[in-house]
Every structure is written in C-alpha cells, then in structure tokens.
Design a protein around this motif. Structure first.
Motif, mmCIF file in Angstrom:
data_model
loop_
_atom_site.group_PDB
_atom_site.id
_atom_site.type_symbol
_atom_site.label_atom_id
_atom_site.label_comp_id
_atom_site.label_asym_id
_atom_site.label_seq_id
_atom_site.Cartn_x
_atom_site.Cartn_y
_atom_site.Cartn_z
ATOM 1 N N GLN A 26 0.829 -1.209 0.000
ATOM 2 C CA GLN A 26 0.000 0.000 0.000
ATOM 3 C C GLN A 26 0.862 1.257 0.000
ATOM 4 O O GLN A 26 0.582 2.216 -0.708
ATOM 5 N N ALA A 27 1.910 1.237 0.827
ATOM 6 C CA ALA A 27 2.776 2.415 0.926
ATOM 7 C C ALA A 27 3.510 2.668 -0.393
ATOM 8 O O ALA A 27 3.671 3.815 -0.826
ATOM 9 N N GLU A 28 3.931 1.586 -1.044
ATOM 10 C CA GLU A 28 4.624 1.736 -2.344
ATOM 11 C C GLU A 28 3.688 2.323 -3.397
ATOM 12 O O GLU A 28 4.071 3.176 -4.182
ATOM 13 N N LEU A 29 2.438 1.815 -3.392
ATOM 14 C CA LEU A 29 1.464 2.335 -4.354
ATOM 15 C C LEU A 29 1.239 3.813 -4.110
ATOM 16 O O LEU A 29 1.199 4.621 -5.034
ATOM 17 N N LYS A 30 1.107 4.153 -2.835
ATOM 18 C CA LYS A 30 0.795 5.537 -2.494
ATOM 19 C C LYS A 30 1.956 6.447 -2.877
ATOM 20 O O LYS A 30 1.748 7.538 -3.406
ATOM 21 N N SER A 31 3.169 6.005 -2.638
ATOM 22 C CA SER A 31 4.271 6.906 -2.951
ATOM 23 C C SER A 31 4.429 7.057 -4.474
ATOM 24 O O SER A 31 4.724 8.154 -4.967
ATOM 25 N N PHE A 32 4.141 5.979 -5.207
ATOM 26 C CA PHE A 32 4.138 6.088 -6.674
ATOM 27 C C PHE A 32 3.051 7.061 -7.127
ATOM 28 O O PHE A 32 3.288 7.969 -7.943
ATOM 29 N N ASP A 33 1.863 6.900 -6.566
ATOM 30 C CA ASP A 33 0.726 7.758 -6.924
ATOM 31 C C ASP A 33 1.044 9.221 -6.568
ATOM 32 O O ASP A 33 0.807 10.128 -7.370
ATOM 33 N N ASP A 34 1.592 9.425 -5.386
ATOM 34 C CA ASP A 34 1.898 10.785 -4.923
ATOM 35 C C ASP A 34 2.960 11.477 -5.780
ATOM 36 O O ASP A 34 3.011 12.699 -5.836
ATOM 37 N N SER A 35 3.796 10.689 -6.445
ATOM 38 C CA SER A 35 4.835 11.300 -7.287
ATOM 39 C C SER A 35 4.204 12.028 -8.477
ATOM 40 O O SER A 35 4.796 12.947 -9.042
ATOM 41 N N LYS A 36 2.987 11.586 -8.873
ATOM 42 C CA LYS A 36 2.266 12.165 -10.009
ATOM 43 C C LYS A 36 3.099 12.162 -11.294
ATOM 44 O O LYS A 36 2.825 12.904 -12.232
ATOM 45 N N ALA A 37 4.141 11.340 -11.305
ATOM 46 C CA ALA A 37 5.019 11.295 -12.472
ATOM 47 C C ALA A 37 4.734 10.071 -13.326
ATOM 48 O O ALA A 37 5.285 9.928 -14.419
ATOM 49 N N GLY A 38 3.877 9.158 -12.827
ATOM 50 C CA GLY A 38 3.469 7.995 -13.596
ATOM 51 C C GLY A 38 4.614 7.032 -13.888
ATOM 52 O O GLY A 38 5.724 7.156 -13.356
ATOM 53 N N VAL A 39 4.285 6.072 -14.766
ATOM 54 C CA VAL A 39 5.285 5.084 -15.170
ATOM 55 C C VAL A 39 6.397 5.780 -15.953
ATOM 56 O O VAL A 39 7.568 5.403 -15.884
ATOM 57 N N LYS A 40 6.029 6.819 -16.677
ATOM 58 C CA LYS A 40 7.054 7.546 -17.423
ATOM 59 C C LYS A 40 8.130 8.074 -16.480
ATOM 60 O O LYS A 40 9.321 8.051 -16.809
ATOM 61 N N GLY A 41 7.709 8.515 -15.291
ATOM 62 C CA GLY A 41 8.673 8.995 -14.290
ATOM 63 C C GLY A 41 9.660 7.901 -13.905
ATOM 64 O O GLY A 41 10.863 8.152 -13.763
ATOM 65 N N LEU A 42 9.152 6.675 -13.766
ATOM 66 C CA LEU A 42 10.036 5.550 -13.411
ATOM 67 C C LEU A 42 10.984 5.251 -14.556
ATOM 68 O O LEU A 42 12.180 5.045 -14.366
ATOM 69 N N ALA A 43 10.422 5.214 -15.768
ATOM 70 C CA ALA A 43 11.250 4.899 -16.939
ATOM 71 C C ALA A 43 12.338 5.960 -17.121
ATOM 72 O O ALA A 43 13.498 5.640 -17.376
ATOM 73 N N ASP A 44 11.963 7.219 -16.930
ATOM 74 C CA ASP A 44 12.938 8.307 -17.089
ATOM 75 C C ASP A 44 14.055 8.224 -16.053
ATOM 76 O O ASP A 44 15.174 8.677 -16.299
ATOM 77 N N ALA A 45 13.720 7.651 -14.882
ATOM 78 C CA ALA A 45 14.732 7.546 -13.823
ATOM 79 C C ALA A 45 15.735 6.433 -14.128
ATOM 80 O O ALA A 45 16.697 6.237 -13.390
ATOM 81 N N GLY A 46 15.469 5.681 -15.205
ATOM 82 C CA GLY A 46 16.430 4.666 -15.639
ATOM 83 C C GLY A 46 16.429 3.404 -14.801
ATOM 84 O O GLY A 46 17.464 2.742 -14.676
ATOM 85 N N LEU A 47 15.292 3.033 -14.235
ATOM 86 C CA LEU A 47 15.211 1.786 -13.462
ATOM 87 C C LEU A 47 15.656 0.590 -14.305
ATOM 88 O O LEU A 47 15.337 0.531 -15.493
ATOM 89 N N LEU A 86 -8.375 14.547 -17.025
ATOM 90 C CA LEU A 86 -7.346 14.221 -16.042
ATOM 91 C C LEU A 86 -6.362 13.219 -16.608
ATOM 92 O O LEU A 86 -6.592 12.617 -17.655
ATOM 93 N N TYR A 87 -5.256 13.082 -15.876
ATOM 94 C CA TYR A 87 -4.263 12.074 -16.259
ATOM 95 C C TYR A 87 -3.881 11.333 -14.995
ATOM 96 O O TYR A 87 -3.888 11.896 -13.899
ATOM 97 N N ASN A 88 -3.618 10.027 -15.143
ATOM 98 C CA ASN A 88 -3.065 9.259 -14.022
ATOM 99 C C ASN A 88 -2.412 7.994 -14.564
ATOM 100 O O ASN A 88 -2.375 7.768 -15.768
ATOM 101 N N SER A 89 -1.889 7.208 -13.650
ATOM 102 C CA SER A 89 -1.321 5.931 -14.056
ATOM 103 C C SER A 89 -2.169 4.857 -13.414
ATOM 104 O O SER A 89 -2.335 4.838 -12.193
ATOM 105 N N ASN A 90 -2.757 3.980 -14.210
ATOM 106 C CA ASN A 90 -3.567 2.872 -13.687
ATOM 107 C C ASN A 90 -4.818 3.361 -12.959
ATOM 108 O O ASN A 90 -4.791 3.602 -11.758
ATOM 109 N N PHE A 91 -5.907 3.492 -13.688
ATOM 110 C CA PHE A 91 -7.165 3.963 -13.082
ATOM 111 C C PHE A 91 -7.554 3.078 -11.900
ATOM 112 O O PHE A 91 -8.206 3.516 -10.973
ATOM 113 N N ASP A 92 -7.095 1.808 -11.935
ATOM 114 C CA ASP A 92 -7.454 0.848 -10.887
ATOM 115 C C ASP A 92 -6.244 0.496 -10.011
ATOM 116 O O ASP A 92 -6.155 -0.602 -9.480
ATOM 117 N N LEU A 93 -5.328 1.461 -9.870
ATOM 118 C CA LEU A 93 -4.079 1.207 -9.135
ATOM 119 C C LEU A 93 -4.305 0.513 -7.796
ATOM 120 O O LEU A 93 -3.601 -0.431 -7.443
#
Ligand code: OGA
Ligand code: NI
Length: 375
Positions: free
Chosen positions: A17-38, A145-152
C-alpha cells in the motif's frame, strides 16, 4: 487469500500500500520511473500469474488466424446492395467470432490520426511540473485528467502505462479545459470518431437483423470517453503488462494504435497479435454490446504486452455515456427484437452508470463485469 494480500503481510518489510501511495503521490506515472532509468520494475507491477513464455511457445506452433479487416471505401455512398450485404456479413462474422475487427478506408484522414498520436505523446512528454497539475483520480469531479492505472488500488497488479482521460460527448469540455498541447486535435478527432461510430453502428444494426438506425436510436453512439495511453519502454517486459487482460465496458471501442504493436486478443484459446496496419483503426465490442445483443455479439478479452521498446501510444474512444446525468436513468437490457423462446434474456437491465460504476470498482481483475448483471 489473494496473492497480493499474502505479499502485503509477508513480514519481509514490503508494504505494498505504501509503495502504491508513494508512486501515486509522485504524479510522475510510469514515465517517471522509466525516465529515472530503473533496471528492475517495482514489485507492485509484477503480474504473478503471467506466463508469457508459455503463450509464446504455443503461438509459434502454427500460423495464427488474424482479426478480420473491413474495407469501408464507399460506404453509404457508392455501395451496391451486393457490396453492402457482403460487408454486413463480414461485420457480423467478426462481431460473433472475434469481437474485434480493423477498418480501413474509414474516412479519418491519415494526417489527423498521426497528429492525434503526436498530441497524446506531447501531453505525456511535457514538463513534469505542468503535467502534474492534471494528475487526479476524481473522475466525477474533473472532466479532463491524467493518471497511471485507473485501478491502481484495486487491481492485483499494476500495468506499465499512463493515461490521459476525458469525457468528450455528449457534453464536451470547453476547449480551455483541454490541455493546450493536444486541444485542437482532440476536438477535431472527436467529431470524426462520432461520424465513424455512426457508420459502424449502421452496419452492426443490420448485422443484428435490425433497422440500420436501431443502435443510434437507443443512443449507443452518443457518449464518447477518450483515453490517450502512453506505454514507456519497460526494463523487464516479461514480468508485467502494458494493459492486463480485460474486456471494455463500452458498446464499441474505436482504437488508434501507433506502429509499435503489442495489442493482443484472446481467440480460440490463444493470444493473437493485432498487428498495426498503417491507416487502420481497430474496432472492438465492449460488455454493453454483448449485453444488449444477448451474447450474439461478444466482448472479448484483450491485453497489451509491455516491451523493451517504447513509448507506444494508443488512443481508445469508448463509445458510452460517462458522466451523469446522461447515463443515470436510461435502461439497457437485451434488445427485445432479438429475444424469443429459444433465446431468452441472459442479462437484467442496467443503467450505464451502474454498470460503469461496478466496472471501475472491480478494476481489471480478469472477471467480466457482465457477471454482475447476469440473470
Ligand atoms: C483499452 C485498451 C489497448 C491499447 O484502453 O481498453 O484495450 O492498445 N487499449 O492501448
Ligand atoms: Ni480495452
């Protein structure tokens, strides 16, 4: 206990839950993760039941069939009765056996389709600070609106994609309410999609043995819910999906995909690629069409693979009402003209509002929302 609940309490220090929330709170989406070079995807994206190796092995066994292609050149203008009948027959066959077909020569200009893909790309690739302003899960309160995973928070695993969303018909937002980077193209694209839906509904009405205007008369073409997906390149594409296995909630969906590929449909127990055809649009039937046709036409599972390459862009127009009041009181059930003693109703009547509310609450969990309205 569902696997994700076990994971959430496995004592290994993983707080899903905490991981989901911190991802959601970043508001940067999956693109944010990809850009960070994971190099590894976060655990909540891992689909545990996924066996892509097995799917790939079974696919390589023989040549697979492919989704029918319907040529709409001259539709409604220069068609002879013979041509019209052949096309209606093709559409019927596709709707009964695949729930999917592609259309070519549909009248939507290629340049507009290209600009639509680019508009969605511009939205997702704009400056993060500006994009964050659009991030929300308040579908009732915000038109765009925009988000990542409407059913996150509902789905067993997250998908590798971000999505721009807006309800465009029957009430379209004021132009200023749309993101400037894709405002003009969304408005122009919407008008063309409404026209195309009208054409497709005529063919489908005839394919059901009804008056050509039947589906229009019951307002199947009046609502348009637009989504612009962005699927970034994924470092571990065998562990997750771009879009998990689901059926759509719409009457029909008109999908524009770029040339990257990755969309698959379930057909005869296999996953079949819907290969991009330049200039084509993909039409698929949603749950509401299966409901009103009393299972004559089918709403079929489909998914999008995650891939090492990207981004992949797609635009789906779900033909159904979205926001109240349009969808609040009108009832949809199996079409009376299609029912008989041998073909009794399979579903109860429902409003689009109730149906869609259930669909959203459930998320993309592999269970059809139609189960909820079965008699
Ligand atoms: C959807 C969907 C497919 C794609 O949005 O429901 O199935 O190619 N999209 O993005
Ligand atoms: Ni879909």
């Amino acid at each position: 206990m569902a696997p994700e609940q076990i994971l959430a309490s496995d004592g290994g220090g993983y707080d899903r839950q905490a991981e989901l929330k911190s991802f959601d709170d970043s508001k940067a989406g999956v693109k944010g993760l990809a850009d960070a070079g994971l190099t590894k995807i976060p655990r909540f994206f891992v689909h545990h039941q996924l066996d892509l190796e097995l799917d790939r092995a079974s696919e390589s066994l023989g040549s697979s069939p492919s989704v029918p292609v319907v040529d709409l050149e001259g539709v409604g203008r220069s068609w002879s009765p013979g041509e019209r009948k052949r096309t209606v027959d093709l559409v019927r066959e596709a709707c009964e056996t695949w729930g999917f077909f592609q259309v070519v020569n549909h009248g939507m200009p290629a340049a507009l389709m290209e600009e639509m893909v680019q508009g969605v790309q511009r939205f997702h690739e704009q400056d993060l600070e500006a994009k964050r302003e659009w991030y929300s899960r308040d579908y009732g309160g915000r038109k765009v609106l925009y988000n990542s995973n409407f059913d996150l928070y509902q789905a067993p695993a997250a998908n590798w994609r971000d999505t721009l969303t807006c309800a465009l018909a029957p009430r379209s937002p004021d132009p200023q309410e749309l993101p400037a980077v894709c405002r003009d193209v969304i408005i122009e694209y919407k008008d063309r999609i409404l026209e195309l839906a009208d054409t497709i509904y005529k063919l489908m009405s005839e394919a059901l043995g009804l008056d050509p205007n039947y589906l229009k008369t019951i307002h199947c073409g009046e609502g348009l819910f637009f989504v612009g997906h962005y699927y970034p390149a994924c470092p571990e594409p065998d562990l997750t999906l771009g879009t998990g296995d689901h059926t759509d909630s719409s009457f029909i969906t008109i999908l524009l995909q770029d040339q990257i590929g990755g969309l698959q449909v379930r057909h005869q127990n296999q996953w079949i690629d819907i290969s991009p055809i330049p200039g084509a649009l993909v039409i698929n039937l949603g749950d509401l069409m299966q409901l009103i046709s009393n299972d004559k036409f089918i709403s079929i599972s489909h998914r999008v693979l995650a891939q090492k390459i990207g981004p992949r862009i797609s635009v789906a127009c779900f033909m159904r009402q979205h926001l109240p009041p349009e969808n609040s009181s009108r009832l949809y059930g199996p079409i009376k003209e299609l029912l008989s003693e041998e073909n009794p109703p399979i579903y109860q009547e429902t409003t689009v509002r109730d149906f869609v509310t259930h669909y959203y609450a459930k998320g993309l969990n592999g269970v059809s929302a139609l189960e909820h309205v079965k008699l």
